[in-house]
Design a protein around this motif. Sequence first.
Motif, PDB file in Angstrom:
ATOM      1  N   GLY A  93     -82.482  -6.825 -53.153  1.00  0.00           N
ATOM      2  CA  GLY A  93     -82.214  -7.888 -53.703  1.00  0.00           C
ATOM      3  C   GLY A  93     -82.875  -8.138 -55.282  1.00  0.00           C
ATOM      4  N   ALA A  94     -83.156  -9.323 -55.762  1.00  0.00           N
ATOM      5  CA  ALA A  94     -83.710  -9.375 -57.280  1.00  0.00           C
ATOM      6  C   ALA A  94     -85.171  -9.000 -57.227  1.00  0.00           C
ATOM      7  CB  ALA A  94     -83.188 -10.768 -57.843  1.00  0.00           C
ATOM      8  N   GLN A  95     -85.927  -9.386 -56.069  1.00  0.00           N
ATOM      9  CA  GLN A  95     -87.318  -9.353 -55.853  1.00  0.00           C
ATOM     10  C   GLN A  95     -88.124 -10.142 -56.910  1.00  0.00           C
ATOM     11  OE1 GLN A  95     -87.506  -4.876 -55.656  1.00  0.00           O
ATOM     12  NE2 GLN A  95     -88.161  -5.005 -53.701  1.00  0.00           N
ATOM     13  N   ASP A 150     -75.102  -8.048 -56.202  1.00  0.00           N
ATOM     14  CA  ASP A 150     -74.917  -7.446 -57.400  1.00  0.00           C
ATOM     15  C   ASP A 150     -76.159  -7.332 -57.919  1.00  0.00           C
ATOM     16  OD1 ASP A 150     -76.044 -10.014 -58.205  1.00  0.00           O
ATOM     17  OD2 ASP A 150     -74.051 -11.083 -58.728  1.00  0.00           O
ATOM     18  N   ASN A 151     -75.920  -6.969 -59.506  1.00  0.00           N
ATOM     19  CA  ASN A 151     -77.592  -6.647 -60.152  1.00  0.00           C
ATOM     20  C   ASN A 151     -78.307  -7.599 -60.179  1.00  0.00           C
ATOM     21  OD1 ASN A 151     -75.145  -7.694 -62.089  1.00  0.00           O
ATOM     22  ND2 ASN A 151     -76.770  -7.370 -63.557  1.00  0.00           N
ATOM     23  N   LYS A 152     -78.054  -8.918 -59.949  1.00  0.00           N
ATOM     24  CA  LYS A 152     -78.828  -9.881 -59.971  1.00  0.00           C
ATOM     25  C   LYS A 152     -79.303 -10.593 -58.466  1.00  0.00           C
ATOM     26  CE  LYS A 152     -76.746 -12.110 -64.202  1.00  0.00           C
ATOM     27  NZ  LYS A 152     -76.323 -13.243 -64.671  1.00  0.00           N
ATOM     28  N   ASP A 193     -75.258  -5.427 -66.355  1.00  0.00           N
ATOM     29  CA  ASP A 193     -74.262  -6.202 -66.692  1.00  0.00           C
ATOM     30  C   ASP A 193     -73.074  -6.462 -65.902  1.00  0.00           C
ATOM     31  OD1 ASP A 193     -75.852  -6.619 -69.243  1.00  0.00           O
ATOM     32  OD2 ASP A 193     -74.993  -4.756 -70.023  1.00  0.00           O
ATOM     33  N   GLY A 194     -73.200  -6.233 -64.572  1.00  0.00           N
ATOM     34  CA  GLY A 194     -72.312  -6.310 -63.262  1.00  0.00           C
ATOM     35  C   GLY A 194     -71.434  -4.932 -63.443  1.00  0.00           C
ATOM     36  N   THR A 195     -71.448  -4.154 -64.187  1.00  0.00           N
ATOM     37  CA  THR A 195     -70.623  -2.860 -64.093  1.00  0.00           C
ATOM     38  C   THR A 195     -70.511  -2.519 -62.329  1.00  0.00           C
ATOM     39  OG1 THR A 195     -71.511  -2.091 -66.058  1.00  0.00           O
ATOM     40  CG2 THR A 195     -70.228  -0.532 -64.689  1.00  0.00           C
TER      41      THR A 195
END
Length: 672
Positions: free
Chosen positions: A165-167, A216-218, A269-271
């Motif tokens: 996760g984002a940590q 996701d990236n976030k 950026d969600g790629t």
Amino acid sequence: MRFHPFLRALAVAGAFLCGHSQAADTAKALPPIADFFSNPEFTGAVLSPSGKYLAVKVSNKSSKRDMLGVVDLTTNAVKVVGNFSDADIGAYQWVNDERLVFTATDRDLAQGDMRYAPGLYAINRDGSKFRQLAMRNGQPFITNGSSLTSRELLPWHTYLMPQTGAQDSEYIYVQDRIFSSSGEYLYTNLLKLNTLNGRVNGSVKRPGDSYFWLLDNKGEPRLTMTNDKGGTNSVYYRDPANDEWRKLTDFERYTGHGGAFRPVSFGPDGTFYVVSHAPGKDTTAVFTYDIAAGKMSDKPLVALDGYDFSGNMIVRDNKLLGVNHLTDAWGTSWTDPAMKALQEKIDKMLPNTVNQLTLPARRETPWVLVTAFADIWPKRTMLYNTETDKLTLVGAAFSNIDPNQMARKDLVHYKARDGLSIPAWLTLPKGEGKNLPLIVLVHGGPWVRGGKWEWDPEAQFLASRGYAVLEPEYRGSTGYGGRLYRAGFKQWGLKMQDDITDGTRWAIDKGYADARRICIAGASYGGYATLMGLIKEPNLYKCGVEWVGVSDINLMYTGSWFYASDFTDDYKRYGMPVLIGDREKDAEQLKATSPLLRASEVKQPLLMAYGGADTRVPLPHGTKFYNAVKETNPNVEWIEYEEEGHGWKLPKNRIDFWGKVEKFLDKNIGAQ
């Protein structure tokens, strides 16, 4: 608490960095069996998100239990922050730079004696704010420092996610695996958990029976895969605009047929990165996928010649830096010039190993984690400081192993009788590599990849005793393209077996193997192939060693009244008829390819071993075949480890088993 010195600086000219001499060694005693089959002394380390701290497992010499330690990389001070009196530390992750979560396990218990789930716990890196988050069984398992009551704990079927996760907060997502009253797995809920107070902020809405989740990236849930009726799986995307799920593709659950892609990860950026077949190619590659347009990129981002893609994207500070991937060995392709240069620098310092670099999530410190390994070197974990150019050894998995006594391992290819190219791993003992006694070691699965270029205890142990080892990636194996995989459908005991036979004859023709001294061996499906090999090729194989092997295909369908099997009704309905054979339509084939019905044909010496608590291949597979074969073959040896499951978890049993294997092989095809 401070352990000094916990980390040992390595001189660049040291033996591990520059490599042992490969010149002829002075005579040495054979390495002990325990050096190969004891538990690893060190299993890795994890950098905190900033890279300022290192989480490691630390052994307690008095209790012999694994504890969780945190190293401050500025001072090298070590503090033990997690330990149990009756268990070992299991998995662990950083929640953020101050807090960790971890589970419990027991290295001293085999499957039949396990009574607890992993549980879930959290603590700060300074040892404060400990909290138990999930039960290990139906009752709370409270350790010192907790004031929780049972109603505040999550149930035993709560597990860590493989993604961190984002940590950047005290929250993590955890998996709540739901089972039926009979114990069959149904689906997985995803929960957002506060690791400070143990409270759950609700469950993520599912579009179906989810079994896989992707953040996701976030660090937010963005994708799930579901088990659907009719033997299919679906891939759903969660739209951040309205939190609604949208179906992207579906495919057959067990064969993999259909479907445009399989998900890999979300990047900067969600790629969205996916795996799919390139036009005209037999192997899979990585593409980007435009979710709005529902379209993949025309050209692959990563394509591996001769291999399906397996790996992950390396992202830091919202930038794609490179890709970890598996070809013959694990490696990294860097897209970032600075990381590519760093890899080259470390490879010059460690020229005899593959060196995988692991970065902290944020670029705040000079520390990089290095995992170094080779076919003759078990894994070692080091820290590299980009400011001082110093390497520091953190720990070694099997420190007693001397690379100078190990054997080289190569990926070879041979042609099957129908022309299909079969990959195989060939390990030859040090010294003369011709006319050797050969062990044909068959991997289990069978729908998996059997091996990779790394130190492997089984093949290395056999090679240390003078045996050549051939490990075929027979048809049905994965990782080498769709053609090899699909060619294995319904070929148990038929073309899959022929591939193993053809590999054995290839080794003889190449001069590696002495045709008079060949033994076939393997576990699970490899045990099945061992029995079928002895039946079909009585003049080729002089003996067999099989453990936890399938002896009767029909028994996989029906099970036994007293012994439970973990094969689901869904797999028996949708998977086995296509992959192995339909009980009605293929009844005659299943009879001809079930070793139990042909036990009287096994005349060669045979060593059999089974676990009394095995639920994948329950004990009757072994006992029924043993009782049948003993009627006509007096040279059959039986081993049963009552507490073990599908393989040997306990070092004492692994050491005992391989000691018996060594004696059996020496007696029947003697290496010397």
